[in-house]
Design a protein around this motif. Structure first.
Motif, PDB file in Angstrom:
ATOM      1  N   VAL A 418     -17.252  -2.584   5.118  1.00 59.17           N
ATOM      2  CA  VAL A 418     -16.557  -2.693   5.038  1.00 59.17           C
ATOM      3  C   VAL A 418     -15.263  -3.124   4.350  1.00 59.17           C
ATOM      4  O   VAL A 418     -14.187  -3.324   4.108  1.00 59.17           O
ATOM      5  N   PHE A 419     -15.606  -4.309   3.999  1.00 58.26           N
ATOM      6  CA  PHE A 419     -14.808  -5.794   3.043  1.00 58.26           C
ATOM      7  C   PHE A 419     -14.739  -4.821   1.875  1.00 58.26           C
ATOM      8  O   PHE A 419     -13.307  -4.631   1.140  1.00 58.26           O
ATOM      9  N   PHE A 420     -15.606  -3.874   1.430  1.00 63.26           N
ATOM     10  CA  PHE A 420     -15.404  -2.871   0.049  1.00 63.26           C
ATOM     11  C   PHE A 420     -14.280  -2.363  -0.275  1.00 63.26           C
ATOM     12  O   PHE A 420     -13.676  -2.189  -0.944  1.00 63.26           O
ATOM     13  N   LYS A 421     -14.760  -1.791   0.979  1.00 62.80           N
ATOM     14  CA  LYS A 421     -13.527  -0.160   0.710  1.00 62.80           C
ATOM     15  C   LYS A 421     -12.268  -0.726   1.157  1.00 62.80           C
ATOM     16  O   LYS A 421     -11.204   0.043   0.616  1.00 62.80           O
ATOM     17  N   VAL A 422     -12.120  -1.946   2.066  1.00 59.83           N
ATOM     18  CA  VAL A 422     -10.481  -2.888   1.953  1.00 59.83           C
ATOM     19  C   VAL A 422      -9.943  -3.121   1.133  1.00 59.83           C
ATOM     20  O   VAL A 422      -9.168  -2.501   0.021  1.00 59.83           O
ATOM     21  N   TRP A 423     -11.149  -3.831   0.410  1.00 58.53           N
ATOM     22  CA  TRP A 423     -10.587  -3.692  -0.959  1.00 58.53           C
ATOM     23  C   TRP A 423     -10.679  -3.537  -1.777  1.00 58.53           C
ATOM     24  O   TRP A 423      -9.373  -3.131  -3.203  1.00 58.53           O
ATOM     25  N   TYR A 424     -11.103  -1.718  -2.215  1.00 60.65           N
ATOM     26  CA  TYR A 424     -10.547  -0.841  -3.315  1.00 60.65           C
ATOM     27  C   TYR A 424      -9.713  -0.077  -3.078  1.00 60.65           C
ATOM     28  O   TYR A 424      -8.570  -0.342  -3.430  1.00 60.65           O
ATOM     29  N   PHE A 425      -9.160  -0.969  -1.956  1.00 54.76           N
ATOM     30  CA  PHE A 425      -7.987   0.200  -1.000  1.00 54.76           C
ATOM     31  C   PHE A 425      -7.071  -0.753  -1.771  1.00 54.76           C
ATOM     32  O   PHE A 425      -5.632  -0.106  -1.901  1.00 54.76           O
ATOM     33  N   PHE A 426      -6.788  -1.648  -1.306  1.00 52.39           N
ATOM     34  CA  PHE A 426      -5.899  -2.863  -2.330  1.00 52.39           C
ATOM     35  C   PHE A 426      -5.836  -2.225  -3.082  1.00 52.39           C
ATOM     36  O   PHE A 426      -4.282  -2.491  -3.826  1.00 52.39           O
ATOM     37  N   LEU A 427      -7.278  -3.014  -3.490  1.00 50.04           N
ATOM     38  CA  LEU A 427      -6.873  -2.615  -5.188  1.00 50.04           C
ATOM     39  C   LEU A 427      -6.489  -1.351  -5.607  1.00 50.04           C
ATOM     40  O   LEU A 427      -5.201  -1.160  -7.003  1.00 50.04           O
ATOM     41  N   ARG A 428      -6.651  -0.002  -5.425  1.00 54.81           N
ATOM     42  CA  ARG A 428      -6.067   1.248  -5.954  1.00 54.81           C
ATOM     43  C   ARG A 428      -4.573   0.692  -4.874  1.00 54.81           C
ATOM     44  O   ARG A 428      -3.338   1.311  -6.883  1.00 54.81           O
ATOM     45  N   PHE A 429      -4.045   0.569  -4.380  1.00 52.30           N
ATOM     46  CA  PHE A 429      -3.071   1.142  -3.474  1.00 52.30           C
ATOM     47  C   PHE A 429      -2.063   0.319  -3.440  1.00 52.30           C
ATOM     48  O   PHE A 429      -0.339  -0.504  -3.779  1.00 52.30           O
ATOM     49  N   ILE A 430      -2.570  -0.549  -2.716  1.00 47.59           N
ATOM     50  CA  ILE A 430      -1.064  -2.244  -2.673  1.00 47.59           C
ATOM     51  C   ILE A 430      -1.227  -2.975  -3.651  1.00 47.59           C
ATOM     52  O   ILE A 430       0.332  -2.989  -3.845  1.00 47.59           O
ATOM     53  N   ALA A 431      -1.868  -3.608  -3.975  1.00 43.77           N
ATOM     54  CA  ALA A 431      -1.983  -4.456  -4.863  1.00 43.77           C
ATOM     55  C   ALA A 431      -0.952  -4.035  -6.431  1.00 43.77           C
ATOM     56  O   ALA A 431       0.292  -4.479  -6.986  1.00 43.77           O
ATOM     57  N   PRO A 432      -1.116  -3.034  -6.831  1.00 41.10           N
ATOM     58  CA  PRO A 432      -0.533  -2.345  -8.187  1.00 41.10           C
ATOM     59  C   PRO A 432       1.201  -2.015  -7.701  1.00 41.10           C
ATOM     60  O   PRO A 432       2.285  -2.332  -8.188  1.00 41.10           O
ATOM     61  N   LEU A 433       1.739  -1.645  -6.429  1.00 45.91           N
ATOM     62  CA  LEU A 433       2.880  -0.769  -5.932  1.00 45.91           C
ATOM     63  C   LEU A 433       3.208  -2.416  -5.752  1.00 45.91           C
ATOM     64  O   LEU A 433       5.039  -2.253  -5.956  1.00 45.91           O
ATOM     65  N   ALA A 434       2.665  -2.594  -4.980  1.00 50.95           N
ATOM     66  CA  ALA A 434       3.513  -4.441  -4.477  1.00 50.95           C
ATOM     67  C   ALA A 434       4.180  -4.952  -5.984  1.00 50.95           C
ATOM     68  O   ALA A 434       5.220  -5.232  -6.128  1.00 50.95           O
ATOM     69  N   VAL A 435       3.449  -5.181  -6.598  1.00 51.89           N
ATOM     70  CA  VAL A 435       3.676  -5.997  -8.359  1.00 51.89           C
ATOM     71  C   VAL A 435       5.258  -5.121  -8.449  1.00 51.89           C
ATOM     72  O   VAL A 435       5.945  -5.626  -9.165  1.00 51.89           O
ATOM     73  N   ILE A 436       4.604  -3.930  -9.124  1.00 51.83           N
ATOM     74  CA  ILE A 436       6.134  -2.665  -9.330  1.00 51.83           C
ATOM     75  C   ILE A 436       7.138  -3.273  -8.643  1.00 51.83           C
ATOM     76  O   ILE A 436       8.327  -3.317  -8.919  1.00 51.83           O
ATOM     77  N   ILE A 437       6.686  -2.847  -7.653  1.00 51.75           N
ATOM     78  CA  ILE A 437       8.004  -3.206  -6.977  1.00 51.75           C
ATOM     79  C   ILE A 437       9.041  -4.106  -6.822  1.00 51.75           C
ATOM     80  O   ILE A 437      10.042  -4.656  -7.122  1.00 51.75           O
ATOM     81  N   ILE A 438       8.226  -5.526  -7.029  1.00 46.84           N
ATOM     82  CA  ILE A 438       8.712  -6.691  -7.035  1.00 46.84           C
ATOM     83  C   ILE A 438       9.210  -6.583  -8.489  1.00 46.84           C
ATOM     84  O   ILE A 438      10.702  -7.482  -8.363  1.00 46.84           O
ATOM     85  N   VAL A 439       8.389  -5.939  -9.728  1.00 48.62           N
ATOM     86  CA  VAL A 439       9.336  -6.791 -10.522  1.00 48.62           C
ATOM     87  C   VAL A 439      10.264  -5.716 -10.933  1.00 48.62           C
ATOM     88  O   VAL A 439      11.662  -6.604 -11.302  1.00 48.62           O
ATOM     89  N   ILE A 440      10.016  -4.366 -10.412  1.00 44.67           N
ATOM     90  CA  ILE A 440      11.983  -3.834 -10.181  1.00 44.67           C
ATOM     91  C   ILE A 440      12.949  -4.145  -9.490  1.00 44.67           C
ATOM     92  O   ILE A 440      13.975  -4.398  -9.760  1.00 44.67           O
ATOM     93  N   ASN A 441      12.404  -4.910  -8.289  1.00 44.76           N
ATOM     94  CA  ASN A 441      13.406  -5.837  -7.751  1.00 44.76           C
ATOM     95  C   ASN A 441      14.238  -6.985  -8.024  1.00 44.76           C
ATOM     96  O   ASN A 441      14.873  -7.215  -8.038  1.00 44.76           O
ATOM     97  N   ALA A 442      13.112  -7.992  -8.759  1.00 46.49           N
ATOM     98  CA  ALA A 442      14.052  -8.556  -9.280  1.00 46.49           C
ATOM     99  C   ALA A 442      15.009  -8.989 -10.936  1.00 46.49           C
ATOM    100  O   ALA A 442      15.509  -9.175 -10.872  1.00 46.49           O
ATOM    101  N   PHE A 443      14.295  -7.255 -11.208  1.00 50.25           N
ATOM    102  CA  PHE A 443      15.401  -6.710 -12.581  1.00 50.25           C
ATOM    103  C   PHE A 443      16.367  -6.469 -12.557  1.00 50.25           C
ATOM    104  O   PHE A 443      17.682  -5.884 -12.875  1.00 50.25           O
ATOM    105  N   LYS A 444      16.977  -5.779 -11.257  1.00 51.97           N
ATOM    106  CA  LYS A 444      17.471  -4.025 -10.845  1.00 51.97           C
ATOM    107  C   LYS A 444      18.371  -5.219 -10.495  1.00 51.97           C
ATOM    108  O   LYS A 444      19.221  -6.538 -10.086  1.00 51.97           O
TER     109      LYS A 444
END
Ligand code: PFF
Length: 444
Positions: A418-444
């Motif tokens: 279960v932990f692996f699935k949660v990590w893998y999901f965060f890795l594919r979707f949450i983490a990259p999206l969070a970083v992209i949104i945060i960077v774009i939001n700060a520069f706009k």
């Protein structure tokens, strides 16, 4: 890096890389500049939800390839090997960091000298003057202290990271921790300042949060865990087999957060106790607040101060070492360079960049790029551009490009399904999206 770490050697090396001036200098400064508690909360959430996730991705690249970042990406990419190997060049961000970071360790050396010779100021105003004077007018001290740290750091790396670091860290970490606890007790006895510091750090006020402060919190989470610039990949290339790296990683993250929070509590207790504004002191915050504290304690304070600054120097050195190793390891692997030649080449770059940093804050030579000193430019490019980029690339690579099976085999002994699935999901979707949104939001 060749051979493997011992089990404890790996934890110590990574903890040594993570714990450093990021906790003692950047953390309190940024918390002060970004309004306190809400920023701390953001930092904690981003550390656990994004940085931790990416940390495990970088660890996987290192462990499964047993190579430096560039060759690691190349080895593990099933196709487009050349293109993916470019992601490894984010390790050059660490070379930018080590150039200004060694200078900050140099300031700590100067403060150790101030403490040891009884030359600390009793009031915040005086301390502030002392710090500004060092940065604006004192080329010689900065040059000598920076050069000294530069030589020590390169000397340790030339001896091979494993031997050097393991011995240093066994002593350094506990000493720093004990000193922090002592100082925390002393802070506790200043009830007013301490309770204001508690409130400032732990009672969230979201009105102070802006797009830029969210990016600051993300950058701090990356910086503090040495992510996005190849360090974790490189150290994990020597991760011994059968090590429970999940527990190790969680311990390292916990220690890292704890040291930052302890530093914050101590620094802000005295900032409030002596009636200063947490937002005003800028990069000198810790030097100004802590030296005033040490000076008030008299002879005990001078001894405490000198020991404290000495342990910070060690903490800084073990981090600086970890910034150089990825590029050195790459040069040795790819061009069959000797360690010595690789270090001469890297040393030349770092020495030039470091001296430019010194010149960029002096009042007579001060040169600015887009209104920022060269020092701040290096900090900005590495922290707000290269580290987030390196993190996203690692997340996308491990989440979408690498074979899932290899990851499952690597994680299975230490992580439930279960932990692996949660990590893998965060890795594919949450983490990259969070970083992209945060960077774009700060520069706009
Ligand atoms: N994590 C270190 C600190 O908090 O001081 C700084 C650091 C080390 C950043 C290694 C980047 C790196 F590759």
């Amino acid at each position: 890096m060749g051979s493997k770490f011992s089990k404890i050697g790996f934890v110590l090396a990574v903890a040594g890389s993570a714990v450093g001036l990021g906790n003692a200098w950047k953390f309190p400064t940024l918390v002060g500049q970004n309004g306190g508690s809400a920023f701390v909360l953001l930092y904690l959430v981003l550390t656990l939800g994004v940085a931790f996730v990416i940390f495990l991705a970088e660890l996987s690249i290192g462990k499964l390839s047993e190579k430096d970042p560039v060759n690691g990406y190349k080895t593990l990419a099933p196709t487009n090997k050349k293109t993916w190997s470019m992601a490894g060049f984010t390790m050059l961000g660490a070379i930018l960091i080590v150039s200004f970071y060694s200078l900050v360790i140099g300031w700590v050396v100067k403060y150790m000298y101030f403490s040891a010779t009884g030359n600390l100021s009793q009031t915040l105003e005086e301390s502030e003057k002392q710090f500004t004077n060092l940065l604006l007018n004192d080329f010689l001290s900065q040059f000598i202290c920076f050069s000294l740290i530069f030589l020590i750091v390169f000397y340790v790396v030339s001896k091979g990271v494993k031997n050097g670091i393991e011995r240093l860290n066994v002593w350094m970490m506990p000493t720093l921790f004990i000193l922090l606890i002592l100082m925390l007790f002393y802070a506790l006895s200043h009830t007013n300042g301490f309770s204001e510091a508690l409130q400032f750090l732990f009672v969230p006020d979201f009105s102070k949060i802006s797009g830029t402060s969210i990016l600051e919190a993300l950058a701090l989470a990356f910086f503090s865990l040495s992510l996005g610039v190849g360090t974790i990949i490189t150290y994990s290339a020597s991760l011994p087999d059968k090590t429970n790296f999940i527990t190790s990683t969680l311990n390292i993250i916990l220690i890292n957060i704890l040291i930052g929070l302890m530093m914050g509590l101590i620094v802000f207790t005295f900032i409030f106790e002596f009636g200063a504004n947490p937002n005003q002191a800028g990069p000198g915050l810790i030097f100004i607040s802590l030296t005033t504290l040490f000076a008030k304690l008299g002879i005990v304070g001078y001894i405490l101060g000198a020991t404290f600054f000495l342990s910070l120097i060690f903490a800084g050195i073990t981090s600086a070492i970890s910034m150089i190793e990825p590029f050195a390891f790459y040069l040795i692997n790819t061009f069959k360079m000797s360690r010595k030649n690789a270090l001469i080449l890297i040393g030349l770059i770092v020495y030039i960049l470091g001296n430019l940093c010194i010149l960029s804050t002096l009042s007579i030579t001060e040169f600015k790029i887009l209104g920022m000193s060269f020092f701040d430019v290096l900090d900005y490019i590495s922290g707000k551009i290269i580290m987030p980029l390196g993190g996203i690339l690692a997340a996308i690579f491990v989440g979408f490009v690498m074979k899932k099976k290899a990851l499952e085999i690597l994680f299975e002994p230490y992580m439930s399904g279960v932990f692996f699935k949660v990590w893998y999901f965060f890795l594919r979707f949450i983490a990259p999206l969070a970083v992209i949104i945060i960077v774009i939001n700060a520069f706009k």
